[in-house]
Scaffold this motif. Structure first.
Motif, mmCIF file in Angstrom:
data_model
loop_
_atom_site.group_PDB
_atom_site.id
_atom_site.type_symbol
_atom_site.label_atom_id
_atom_site.label_comp_id
_atom_site.label_asym_id
_atom_site.label_seq_id
_atom_site.Cartn_x
_atom_site.Cartn_y
_atom_site.Cartn_z
ATOM 1 N N GLU A 3 9.608 2.205 -6.231
ATOM 2 C CA GLU A 3 9.635 0.752 -6.339
ATOM 3 C C GLU A 3 10.854 0.266 -7.106
ATOM 4 O O GLU A 3 11.316 -0.860 -6.923
ATOM 5 C CB GLU A 3 8.355 0.257 -7.025
ATOM 6 N N TYR A 29 -1.191 -7.226 -3.873
ATOM 7 C CA TYR A 29 -1.593 -7.477 -2.483
ATOM 8 C C TYR A 29 -1.697 -8.978 -2.221
ATOM 9 O O TYR A 29 -1.281 -9.473 -1.164
ATOM 10 C CB TYR A 29 -2.933 -6.798 -2.185
ATOM 11 N N TYR A 70 0.843 -1.208 0.000
ATOM 12 C CA TYR A 70 0.000 0.000 0.000
ATOM 13 C C TYR A 70 0.875 1.253 0.000
ATOM 14 O O TYR A 70 0.606 2.205 -0.757
ATOM 15 C CB TYR A 70 -0.920 0.007 1.217
ATOM 16 N N CYS A 71 1.905 1.277 0.828
ATOM 17 C CA CYS A 71 2.787 2.445 0.911
ATOM 18 C C CYS A 71 3.449 2.744 -0.426
ATOM 19 O O CYS A 71 3.490 3.894 -0.874
ATOM 20 C CB CYS A 71 3.851 2.224 1.988
ATOM 21 N N TYR A 72 3.955 1.709 -1.087
ATOM 22 C CA TYR A 72 4.647 1.935 -2.359
ATOM 23 C C TYR A 72 3.684 2.301 -3.486
ATOM 24 O O TYR A 72 4.003 3.129 -4.343
ATOM 25 C CB TYR A 72 5.475 0.700 -2.734
ATOM 26 N N ARG A 73 2.513 1.704 -3.495
ATOM 27 C CA ARG A 73 1.561 1.977 -4.575
ATOM 28 C C ARG A 73 0.908 3.357 -4.430
ATOM 29 O O ARG A 73 0.551 3.980 -5.430
ATOM 30 C CB ARG A 73 0.484 0.899 -4.621
ATOM 31 N N ASN A 74 0.763 3.835 -3.214
ATOM 32 C CA ASN A 74 0.048 5.085 -2.997
ATOM 33 C C ASN A 74 0.943 6.257 -2.598
ATOM 34 O O ASN A 74 0.549 7.408 -2.742
ATOM 35 C CB ASN A 74 -1.023 4.887 -1.913
ATOM 36 N N LEU A 75 2.150 5.963 -2.112
ATOM 37 C CA LEU A 75 3.029 7.034 -1.651
ATOM 38 C C LEU A 75 4.384 7.043 -2.349
ATOM 39 O O LEU A 75 5.105 8.039 -2.280
ATOM 40 C CB LEU A 75 3.258 6.898 -0.132
ATOM 41 N N LYS A 81 5.513 6.839 -5.608
ATOM 42 C CA LYS A 81 5.828 7.284 -6.971
ATOM 43 C C LYS A 81 6.610 6.160 -7.669
ATOM 44 O O LYS A 81 6.137 5.043 -7.755
ATOM 45 C CB LYS A 81 6.584 8.610 -6.963
#
Length: 456
Positions: free
Chosen positions: A76, A265, A66-71, A73
């Motif tokens: 990754e 996920y 969630y952190c990487y997909r939403n915060l 950019k």
């Protein structure tokens, strides 16, 4: 002929300029890595004292994704993004990469993932220096140099090996070629970052090799044992194949997860469940976390591998598989410390098979598997000197370069370029000019061919 300095006094100005640029890089990166090592140690101790935390690993993975997909950019991309930015500036490195990878690596270790710390340290260095390059308004050429210095600072500080950090930052960019244009900024940054990190109270693991030998030939002392060299070459072939296997399996598991589960996920949850199941099957917690120290009396660890009976014959394979699954599923951390574990325990086994000194062969595996998986034999030889002393320097070099050769054109960094191939055609011209990731796509390995066949 006039001395070059008399015709080029600007070199002093450049050295002064880069000194002033590197000081904030080293201070910030060294301080952040000291904090990272402290909080990582705290997370490890907390997990050891609360074994039930591993059952929350799938939930922790969901938080990471969630952190990487939403915060995140483009964070990754990790180490590969930094390499691409050094080779071809343009994509940019988000400043948030540093704190994001720090937090998610700690989460991975707190809940029982099998990962390392070098990737985190390098990304902290890369994100910090790219931000400073924007602050200082550096051009593309200078940004490239300061990014390399950031990588050197991160690596040198987290392992306490500044010279290795400087050489690694140069050598890892392209197989078979070192460009020394960044050596002064990289070396200065690595040394100062290590000093800063140590000044904050960060501690690094101390290793030792007790084995000593006195060899004579025709009653004259010689520096090496020919029989020992033969044993080292045989072991180094195994170390090279282990490095190859680690890189390939990590990519293969990613391919399998993406082809079968698709949703990130779901991938991270399944990966976490596999790790939990494996730990329950094994019956102990020796093969999760960093693995530098064991969490139980008589357990397997990097340090225990330097003693006879300090590892099982299969220890290296269990750590390799658990780390490949952890990282392929989307958990964060580095690959290097697990590679140290794989190499040291495999070295322990090879010493038993070949009738060789256990501590020496554990050290050789420690270095050579890392060299094979990262294609950095020179940096790993120097690391041997910084960690174990110079007494067995020649053996370090033989093991690292042999393993490097036998690992083939593969590795853990997909954005690593192939500047000078390990194999040449009959005319002596290089036959490969790709990044490792592109090479893997166009020249499928046996493992990838099997995956393609059964995931269509």
């Amino acid at each position: 002929m006039a001395h070059p300095l008399s015709a080029n006094p600007k070199i002093f100005v450049q050295i002064l300029r880069w000194t002033l640029l590197i000081i904030p890089v080293a201070v910030i990166v060294g301080s952040l890595n000291a904090f990272f090592l402290w909080i990582l140690n705290l997370a490890t101790e907390t997990r050891i004292d609360n074994a039930w935390l591993i059952y929350l690993l799938p939930l922790a993975g969901v938080v990471i994704v969630y952190c990487y997909r939403n915060l995140g950019k483009n964070s990754e991309g990790g180490n590969n993004l930094i390499m691409d930015e050094i080779h071809e500036p343009g994509a940019g490195i988000p400043t948030r990469m540093g704190p994001l990878v720090l937090i998610t690596t700690v989460i991975t270790h707190l809940f029982g993932g099998s990962a390392g710390r070098e990737g985190t340290a390098v990304q902290i260095g890369g994100a910090t220096t790219h931000w400073l390059a924007r602050v200082f308004k550096l051009n593309e050429a200078d940004t490239r140099l300061i990014l390399i210095a950031g990588v050197a600072a991160g690596f040198g500080a987290v392992f306490g090996t500044p010279l290795t950090g400087a050489i690694f930052a140069l050598e890892v960019l392209a197989i078979g070629r070192l460009r020394y244009d960044a050596i002064i900024p990289a070396l200065f940054a690595a040394i100062l970052a290590d000093v800063v990190c140590s000044a904050w109270g960060a501690h690094h693991t101390h290793y030792r090799i007790d084995f000593l030998e006195t060899i004579t030939l025709f009653e004259h002392a010689i520096k090496v044992d020919i029989v020992m060299i033969a044993k080292i070459v045989l072991a180094a072939v195994a170390f090279g194949l282990a490095g190859y296997l680690f890189g390939e399996l990590t990519h293969v598991f990613k391919d399998i997860f993406k082809a079968t589960l698709k949703n990130p996920y779901l991938i991270v949850v399944v990966g976490g469940l596999i790790v939990i199941g494996a730990v329950q099957w094994i019956g102990n917690y020796d093969y999760i976390g960093l693995g530098v120290y064991s969490s139980r009396e008589g357990g397997v660890s990097i340090l225990s591998a330097f003693s006879e009976g300090g590892a099982e014959w299969y220890s290296w394979l269990l750590k390799l598989l658990l780390t490949a699954i952890t990282l392929a599923a989307g958990y964060k951390g580095g690959e290097v410390t697990p590679l140290f574990f794989v190499g040291a325990t495999l070295g322990n086994t090879m010493a038993w098979l070949l009738g060789a000194p256990v501590d020496l062969f554990a050290a050789l595996g420690f270095l050579a598997v890392f060299a094979a998986a990262t294609n950095t034999p020179l940096a790993c030889t120097i690391m041997g000197i910084e960690l174990f002393g110079a007494e067995h320097m020649l053996y370090f070099a033989i093991a690292c370069y042999t393993a490097y050769y036998f690992s083939g054109h593969t590795g853990i960094y997909s954005s690593q370029r192939v500047a000078v191939p390990k194999l040449f055609d009959l005319d002596g011209a290089p036959t490969i000019t790709h990044k490792l990731g592109e090479l893997r796509d166009t020249h499928s390995s046996l493992l990838k061919t099997v995956v393609k066949k059964y995931t269509k």
